[in-house]
Design a protein around this motif. Structure first.
Motif, PDB file in Angstrom:
ATOM      1  N   PRO A 189       0.801  -1.239   0.000  1.00 49.58           N
ATOM      2  CA  PRO A 189       0.000   0.000   0.000  1.00 49.58           C
ATOM      3  C   PRO A 189       0.825   1.277   0.000  1.00 49.58           C
ATOM      4  O   PRO A 189       0.303   2.347  -0.336  1.00 49.58           O
ATOM      5  N   PHE A 190       2.097   1.200   0.341  1.00 54.49           N
ATOM      6  CA  PHE A 190       2.919   2.410   0.342  1.00 54.49           C
ATOM      7  C   PHE A 190       3.316   2.828  -1.071  1.00 54.49           C
ATOM      8  O   PHE A 190       3.721   3.968  -1.287  1.00 54.49           O
ATOM      9  N   PHE A 191       3.183   1.923  -2.024  1.00 53.53           N
ATOM     10  CA  PHE A 191       3.493   2.291  -3.402  1.00 53.53           C
ATOM     11  C   PHE A 191       2.438   3.210  -3.998  1.00 53.53           C
ATOM     12  O   PHE A 191       2.680   3.861  -5.005  1.00 53.53           O
ATOM     13  N   TYR A 192       1.259   3.261  -3.429  1.00 51.65           N
ATOM     14  CA  TYR A 192       0.275   4.222  -3.921  1.00 51.65           C
ATOM     15  C   TYR A 192      -0.053   5.289  -2.880  1.00 51.65           C
ATOM     16  O   TYR A 192      -1.080   5.945  -2.946  1.00 51.65           O
ATOM     17  N   GLY A 193       0.832   5.470  -1.889  1.00 50.46           N
ATOM     18  CA  GLY A 193       0.754   6.670  -1.070  1.00 50.46           C
ATOM     19  C   GLY A 193       0.143   6.544   0.307  1.00 50.46           C
ATOM     20  O   GLY A 193      -0.169   7.568   0.930  1.00 50.46           O
ATOM     21  N   LEU A 194      -0.037   5.317   0.828  1.00 50.42           N
ATOM     22  CA  LEU A 194      -0.633   5.205   2.159  1.00 50.42           C
ATOM     23  C   LEU A 194       0.247   5.875   3.217  1.00 50.42           C
ATOM     24  O   LEU A 194      -0.269   6.458   4.181  1.00 50.42           O
ATOM     25  N   ASP A 195       1.562   5.813   3.033  1.00 49.65           N
ATOM     26  CA  ASP A 195       2.455   6.471   3.994  1.00 49.65           C
ATOM     27  C   ASP A 195       2.199   7.976   4.039  1.00 49.65           C
ATOM     28  O   ASP A 195       2.193   8.598   5.110  1.00 49.65           O
ATOM     29  N   GLY A 196       1.964   8.573   2.870  1.00 45.60           N
ATOM     30  CA  GLY A 196       1.672  10.001   2.825  1.00 45.60           C
ATOM     31  C   GLY A 196       0.362  10.346   3.507  1.00 45.60           C
ATOM     32  O   GLY A 196       0.245  11.375   4.180  1.00 45.60           O
ATOM     33  N   LEU A 201      -2.384  12.840   8.200  1.00 42.17           N
ATOM     34  CA  LEU A 201      -3.313  12.809   9.326  1.00 42.17           C
ATOM     35  C   LEU A 201      -2.642  13.212  10.630  1.00 42.17           C
ATOM     36  O   LEU A 201      -3.285  13.735  11.540  1.00 42.17           O
ATOM     37  N   ASN A 202      -1.344  12.976  10.720  1.00 41.80           N
ATOM     38  CA  ASN A 202      -0.615  13.294  11.947  1.00 41.80           C
ATOM     39  C   ASN A 202       0.077  14.644  11.902  1.00 41.80           C
ATOM     40  O   ASN A 202       0.645  15.080  12.906  1.00 41.80           O
ATOM     41  N   ALA A 203       0.042  15.308  10.733  1.00 43.23           N
ATOM     42  CA  ALA A 203       0.692  16.618  10.628  1.00 43.23           C
ATOM     43  C   ALA A 203      -0.172  17.665  11.322  1.00 43.23           C
ATOM     44  O   ALA A 203      -1.402  17.638  11.233  1.00 43.23           O
ATOM     45  N   ASP A 292      -9.490   5.673   1.179  1.00 42.28           N
ATOM     46  CA  ASP A 292     -10.578   6.481   1.717  1.00 42.28           C
ATOM     47  C   ASP A 292     -10.313   6.731   3.197  1.00 42.28           C
ATOM     48  O   ASP A 292      -9.943   5.814   3.929  1.00 42.28           O
ATOM     49  N   VAL A 293     -10.511   7.982   3.608  1.00 39.87           N
ATOM     50  CA  VAL A 293     -10.341   8.355   5.011  1.00 39.87           C
ATOM     51  C   VAL A 293     -11.678   8.866   5.529  1.00 39.87           C
ATOM     52  O   VAL A 293     -12.295   9.740   4.913  1.00 39.87           O
ATOM     53  N   TYR A 294     -12.126   8.323   6.655  1.00 41.15           N
ATOM     54  CA  TYR A 294     -13.408   8.700   7.244  1.00 41.15           C
ATOM     55  C   TYR A 294     -13.159   9.426   8.564  1.00 41.15           C
ATOM     56  O   TYR A 294     -12.469   8.892   9.451  1.00 41.15           O
ATOM     57  N   ARG A 295     -13.696  10.616   8.696  1.00 40.74           N
ATOM     58  CA  ARG A 295     -13.646  11.295   9.991  1.00 40.74           C
ATOM     59  C   ARG A 295     -14.777  10.733  10.847  1.00 40.74           C
ATOM     60  O   ARG A 295     -15.958  10.794  10.475  1.00 40.74           O
ATOM     61  N   LEU A 296     -14.428  10.192  11.989  1.00 42.13           N
ATOM     62  CA  LEU A 296     -15.395   9.536  12.851  1.00 42.13           C
ATOM     63  C   LEU A 296     -15.964  10.505  13.886  1.00 42.13           C
ATOM     64  O   LEU A 296     -15.259  11.397  14.362  1.00 42.13           O
ATOM     65  N   ARG A 357      -9.394   3.199   5.000  1.00 44.40           N
ATOM     66  CA  ARG A 357      -9.668   2.002   4.197  1.00 44.40           C
ATOM     67  C   ARG A 357      -8.885   2.128   2.899  1.00 44.40           C
ATOM     68  O   ARG A 357      -8.893   3.185   2.263  1.00 44.40           O
ATOM     69  N   TYR A 358      -8.195   1.063   2.502  1.00 46.21           N
ATOM     70  CA  TYR A 358      -7.306   1.159   1.346  1.00 46.21           C
ATOM     71  C   TYR A 358      -7.372  -0.127   0.524  1.00 46.21           C
ATOM     72  O   TYR A 358      -7.737  -1.204   1.025  1.00 46.21           O
ATOM     73  N   ALA A 359      -7.037  -0.008  -0.738  1.00 50.56           N
ATOM     74  CA  ALA A 359      -7.072  -1.152  -1.648  1.00 50.56           C
ATOM     75  C   ALA A 359      -6.074  -2.210  -1.178  1.00 50.56           C
ATOM     76  O   ALA A 359      -4.953  -1.902  -0.802  1.00 50.56           O
ATOM     77  N   GLY A 360      -6.501  -3.460  -1.207  1.00 47.42           N
ATOM     78  CA  GLY A 360      -5.616  -4.550  -0.824  1.00 47.42           C
ATOM     79  C   GLY A 360      -5.669  -4.924   0.640  1.00 47.42           C
ATOM     80  O   GLY A 360      -4.880  -5.763   1.080  1.00 47.42           O
TER      81      GLY A 360
END
Length: 400
Positions: A189-196, A201-203, A292-296, A357-360
């Motif tokens: 998942p880091f190849f499509y930017g999950l790390d970013g 979210l933590n910045a 996808d990022v969901y604000r809870l 939630r992310y692909a894979g």
């Protein structure tokens, strides 16, 4: 004039001498205990003698020959795919055991126990993404031939490590087939930017993107476009020279038809791009919308609950229990909760609570797809391997 004389030093009494001797003995005893304790701590987490024996004896299962060319690239030959996978694990360890070890410890969530606090972030992410739970749930569902290859590669790494035990970090050995699969689960998942996404979210605030644009490229030229009627394939992925996603070049030649030459990652028994005897491919990556990022909305009366379908639902909560190296062999355990919702893993930050939630998610077949691509004999077989859809976001440039 007579110089004043210093008073004569008091002579030790017999009782004082006894106390002194006892004190020296106690100090010597403490020194021995500390020395033994430190030695035990140093060996803590190392393989047992039975494990070392098993790691050495495993080599007897494989028939492999390794030859290096002028540039040091290993050419690995064996009658079975498992034989060459074992040889690759050994040869790659000869050249870069440190990075293979880093890859394994990262996907296990155990890096901080060796590197200190700087590894704690990736350890927590491995727990947050449930890498080990995903592998445990899916490993036995992988085809037997895939499991045989990843386990043979692990045996090759273990054989090298058993011959060079001083290079292995505490808790590293033995490497397993599950560790090999976990490396793919963690990295994909880091190849499509999950790390970013996690970093954003933590910045504390959105800052300007100061990164220069980077990217990979690949070019395939068909015979009809070549003056000499040859097919050409350019593979240019722009990976770093070192680290867990740096290319390692090798050639595998198995009597079962696994004959590839190209790039491997540390901890990977499969060629990720290059060519076999019939066809080849190059990879590029970009950042399609696969996250996808969901604000809870949290319950004001109970922050461990979130709103779902008009009701409050409790998070699934586990303890990361991160071991962090402090000094030498000494580690401390840092307890940090890992939250999970119906949407996926949850991060609570200064911005709020977010589910990701992310692909894979839950996917372990990356190794299967790479193996089938490696052994494809024509476009139809190669497309069938691509049909597994286990590698989101990676672009392929094909030629045969």
């Amino acid at each position: 004039m007579t110089e004043p004389q210093a008073p004569e030093a008091a002579k030790p009494t017999g009782r004082f001498t006894l106390y002194l001797v006892r004190g020296i003995i106690v100090l010597m005893g403490l020194f021995v205990l500390v020395s033994v304790g430190m030695a035990l701590l140093t060996r803590a987490g190392g393989p047992t003698q039975d494990q070392l024996h098993a790691m050495l004896a495993a080599a007897d299962k494989y028939d492999v020959r390794i030859k290096r060319d002028t540039y040091g690239v290993p050419h690995i030959f064996g009658p079975r795919d498992a034989d060459v996978a074992f040889g690759l694990g050994f040869a790659h360890s000869e050249d870069d055991f440190t990075t293979i070890q880093e890859t394994a410890l990262t996907s296990r969530g155990q890096l901080a126990a060796v590197t200190g606090k700087h590894g704690a972030v990736t350890d927590y992410i491995a727990r947050l993404l449930q890498v080990r739970e995903t592998v445990d749930a899916g490993y036995d569902k992988l085809p037997a031939d895939v499991r045989q290859v990843v386990e043979a590669y692990a045996d090759g790494v273990n054989y090298y490590a058993a011959l060079h035990t001083a290079q292995a970090a505490p808790g590293m050995l033995p490497l397993t087939g599950k560790d090999v699969v976990a490396g793919f689960v963690f990295k994909t998942p880091f190849f499509y930017g999950l790390d970013g996404t996690l970093a954003k979210l933590n910045a504390p605030v959105d800052g300007p993107n100061k990164k220069l644009p980077v990217g990979s490229n690949g070019i395939a030229i068909a015979p009809s476009r070549s003056a000499d009627g040859a097919t050409r394939l350019l593979v240019n992925s722009h990976q770093p020279y070192t680290g867990v996603v740096a290319w390692y070049e090798a050639v595998l030649d198995s009597g079962e038809g696994w004959h590839v030459a190209g790039g491997f990652f540390p901890g990977s028994p499969f060629m990720l791009h290059g060519h076999n005897a019939h066809l080849g491919w190059a990879n590029t990556v970009n950042k399609p919308d696969l996250i996808d990022v969901y604000r809870l909305t949290l319950n004001p009366a109970d922050p461990n609950q979130y709103r779902l379908d008009g009701q409050w639902k409790a998070f699934q909560v586990t303890d990361a229990a991160l071991k962090v190296k402090v000094f030498g062999p000494i580690t401390i355990t840092v307890h940090k909760p890992v939250l999970r919702s119906d949407f996926g893993p949850v991060m609570k930050t200064a911005r709020g609570a977010f589910a990701i939630r992310y692909a894979g998610m839950g996917e372990v077949r990356q190794v299967e797809q790479y193996y089938r691509l490696d052994k494809a004999r024509d476009l139809a077989e190669w497309r069938a391997a691509m049909g597994l859809q286990a590698l989101p976001s990676i672009n392929y440039i094909y030629a045969d």
